[in-house]
Design an enzyme around this catalytic site. Structure first.
Site, PDB file in Angstrom:
ATOM      1  CG  HIS A  61      -2.112  -0.914   1.190  1.00 29.38           C
ATOM      2  ND1 HIS A  61      -2.106  -1.570   2.380  1.00 29.38           N
ATOM      3  CD2 HIS A  61      -2.894  -1.698   0.081  1.00 29.38           C
ATOM      4  CE1 HIS A  61      -3.520  -2.389   1.810  1.00 29.38           C
ATOM      5  NE2 HIS A  61      -3.744  -2.410   0.396  1.00 29.38           N
ATOM      6  CD  GLU A  64      -0.393   0.346   4.627  1.00 31.77           C
ATOM      7  OE1 GLU A  64      -0.308  -0.470   4.433  1.00 31.77           O
ATOM      8  OE2 GLU A  64      -1.732   0.244   4.477  1.00 31.77           O
ATOM      9  CG  HIS A 205       0.387  -4.440   5.168  1.00 29.28           C
ATOM     10  ND1 HIS A 205      -0.678  -3.735   3.991  1.00 29.28           N
ATOM     11  CD2 HIS A 205       1.029  -5.486   4.920  1.00 29.28           C
ATOM     12  CE1 HIS A 205      -0.404  -4.913   2.910  1.00 29.28           C
ATOM     13  NE2 HIS A 205       0.238  -6.026   3.934  1.00 29.28           N
ATOM     14  CD  GLU A 264      -2.382  -4.128   9.099  1.00 36.83           C
ATOM     15  OE1 GLU A 264      -1.688  -3.207   9.187  1.00 36.83           O
ATOM     16  OE2 GLU A 264      -2.787  -4.136   8.248  1.00 36.83           O
TER      17      GLU A 264
END
Length: 297
Positions: A61, A64, A205, A264
């Protein structure tokens, strides 16, 4: 070579780091595994000679991009420790080198990262502004340059995501494309795993300070054991299932029944501020070391 880069980590930063790593360390290998929509190389870095084969990646992404920075920082620290015969974290670097072979694709989505950090180019300005609703701020952009979310591109219940995702056409985020594996970046990542058959995969991420380790019950028991270790060394919460499909981790677990993780990093709104860089790096390094040390147990 400095370990951490306290600047927005764009494609030029990555390219400079790869050039320097290759110059400084003969034991590091780099390879272009594909090209982005706009023709930028998707780089893979390899380090280690062990029989366990692991793969880490970042910046699926666009906003990110801090994940690319910390993964390359880990490679730098690991290489320095190998060259000096010292430890990284709590283990001798040579032990990791001899037991595991590591593949890292630090920037899966270089076009998107460039857009978020440096803005549109003359060649793509009209297209990306249209996708972005004529808004000239791109901090919320997660997709590749064509407006396809690369982590919704994989054939793991892709049709469910296609049906329920709100965007039905190219968008800054969440649009899964017209079909699975329509985008060159996603194709390159699928081909990499199909060719190399990695034993473990971790996709980095942001944000949430948690990680996901299951998919539809296809994950092996080893995944649970590794999740417990990752939780302990990072302080992040281990979550087995979430209501999400078509991601790289989902496909990896579904197709290969091997440990796969979506990590994450950090907390807040993307792009995460560089004030979190050191804290994020420590969590990243600890998870990377734990994976190299414990995969296959």
């Amino acid at each position: 070579m400095s370990i951490l880069s306290y600047r927005p980590y764009d494609f030029r930063e990555l390219s400079d780091d790869i050039e320097e790593l290759s110059r400084l360390y003969s034991f590091i290998q780099t390879e272009e595994i594909g090209r982005s929509v706009e023709g930028r190389p998707i780089w893979e870095i390899r380090i280690g000679e062990g029989t366990k084969k692991l793969h880490f990646n970042g910046s699926f992404h666009a906003n990110e991009w801090i994940t690319s920075s910390v993964l390359v920082s880990f490679i730098k620290e690991y290489a320095q420790a190998l060259a000096s015969g010292s430890s990284i974290g709590w283990v001798l670097a040579k032990k990791l080198w001899s037991e595991a072979s590591l593949s890292v694709v630090p920037m899966v989505n270089p076009d998107g990262v460039e857009l978020v950090i440096n803005g549109p180019s003359a060649a793509n300005e009209q297209q990306v502004k249209a996708i972005n609703g004529e808004v000239e701020q791109f901090d919320g952009w997660k997709a590749n340059i064509r407006g396809v979310d690369l982590n919704n591109q994989f054939p793991a219940n892709w049709d469910i995501e296609k049906e329920r995702k709100e965007p039905k056409s190219p968008a800054p985020r969440d649009y899964p494309g017209e079909r699975p594996l329509s985008e060159p970046e996603a194709i390159a990542m699928a081909k990499l795993q199909q060719r190399e058959q990695f034993d473990l995969m971790a996709a980095f991420h942001t944000q949430g300070a948690e990680f996901y380790w299951g998919y539809e019950g296809n994950e092996p028991e080893e995944s649970r054991l590794l999740a417990e270790i990752f939780e302990r060394v990072s302080g992040y919460q281990a979550v087995r299932f979430i209501d999400s499909h078509a991601g790289y981790k989902d496909w990896f677990i579904q197709e290969f029944q091997r440990p796969g993780f979506t990590i994450e990093l950090g907390k807040g709104c993307n792009p995460l501020p560089l004030t979190q860089l050191e804290e994020i790096y420590i969590a990243t390094r600890n998870i990377c070391i734990a994976a190299l040390l414990n995969a296959g147990t």
